[in-house]
Design an enzyme around this catalytic site. Sequence first.
Site, PDB file in Angstrom:
ATOM      1  NE  ARG A 146      35.469  29.954  47.680  1.00  0.00           N
ATOM      2  CZ  ARG A 146      35.829  29.011  46.825  1.00  0.00           C
ATOM      3  NH1 ARG A 146      35.819  27.728  47.201  1.00  0.00           N
ATOM      4  NH2 ARG A 146      36.204  29.321  45.599  1.00  0.00           N
ATOM      5  CE  LYS A 172      32.266  31.271  46.179  1.00  0.00           C
ATOM      6  NZ  LYS A 172      32.514  32.560  45.490  1.00  0.00           N
ATOM      7  CG  HIS A 241      37.722  36.078  51.947  1.00  0.00           C
ATOM      8  ND1 HIS A 241      37.221  34.795  51.819  1.00  0.00           N
ATOM      9  CD2 HIS A 241      37.948  36.510  50.681  1.00  0.00           C
ATOM     10  CE1 HIS A 241      37.136  34.481  50.529  1.00  0.00           C
ATOM     11  NE2 HIS A 241      37.582  35.501  49.824  1.00  0.00           N
ATOM     12  NE  ARG A 244      39.320  31.929  49.156  1.00  0.00           N
ATOM     13  CZ  ARG A 244      39.329  30.789  48.479  1.00  0.00           C
ATOM     14  NH1 ARG A 244      39.713  29.676  49.093  1.00  0.00           N
ATOM     15  NH2 ARG A 244      38.963  30.745  47.210  1.00  0.00           N
ATOM     16  CG  HIS A 267      40.111  31.180  42.493  1.00  0.00           C
ATOM     17  ND1 HIS A 267      41.192  32.030  42.633  1.00  0.00           N
ATOM     18  CD2 HIS A 267      39.266  31.486  43.523  1.00  0.00           C
ATOM     19  CE1 HIS A 267      41.013  32.800  43.697  1.00  0.00           C
ATOM     20  NE2 HIS A 267      39.862  32.486  44.247  1.00  0.00           N
ATOM     21  CE1 TYR A 276      44.694  36.679  47.149  1.00  0.00           C
ATOM     22  CE2 TYR A 276      43.859  35.248  45.422  1.00  0.00           C
ATOM     23  CZ  TYR A 276      43.699  35.878  46.631  1.00  0.00           C
ATOM     24  OH  TYR A 276      42.528  35.710  47.344  1.00  0.00           O
TER      25      TYR A 276
END
Length: 297
Positions: A146, A172, A241, A244, A267, A276
């Site tokens: 990220r 995150k 992004h 990514r 994730h 994806y």
Amino acid sequence: MTPVAAVDTWLAELSDQRRLSPHTVSNYRRDLEKLLAAAGETTLASLQVHHVRRFVAQLHGQGLGGRSLARTLSAWRGFFGWLGERGLVKANPCDGIRPPKSPRLLPKALSVDETARLLAPFEDDDPLQGARDLAMFELFYSSGLRLAELVSLDCDVLDSVAHEGEIRVLGKRNKLRLVPVGSKAREALAAWSLVRDGMARPEEKALFVGQRGARISPRMVEARLTRRAVLLGLPAHVHPHMLRHSFASHVLQSSGDLRAVQEMLGHASIASTQVYTHLDFQHLAKVYDAAHPRAKR
């Protein structure tokens, strides 16, 4: 406790205890400001489901889409849940309310050929910035980082890149994960490390720095990537992004291992990674259209 004080207290708890990012907390604050503005003179304790439905309809009429309204409702629901735990409201007026559906947009990814063009070395007006940019963008694509993760890296990651071919990334909610670093990215990072001192302040720990020698800003990374894409003649607007997304799409096309892609992207849920698979199907459909005799006109 006033509504504003309640909002401040809840957001402080989210930041300090749940370790939500400043960006997420800022978004929640804006969402709750919309709630207080819509409520007006009506107290939070007296808000009912029909009030919240009307607020959502008003925001939708002002142009807010389904995804934005879903986040807004999530913030409101969490806030009222917190108020309920403290006996400040009797019920959560957001329970059972769903935002209007909006079409799910697939993330845009570069093709393998477009990515190769983007990452091809070229003579930059400023060789130091050119070496830094290539290292940043190679690492983006190699490891699926990220933007916030990339700019937060310090120079101490270079040892693990050189010896283990991987780096630890703080993602995150302060979750650490190991991500691999490919050979091209390792070469670009090694080249950047040799000239970094020509840009960085003596005391600066950041791996990537701007022209003033301090840690590079996310906005500057975006600007440099856009500039590079334009100079190299790429047709699409390229943003960080997108690299990514390209990483995830290309790894999935080659391996088909959704769980591995989930781990590398960081994730929390496999549902976030499954988007994806749609990109992968689009790729397969294009191959079919180009190769199958019955698909050709």
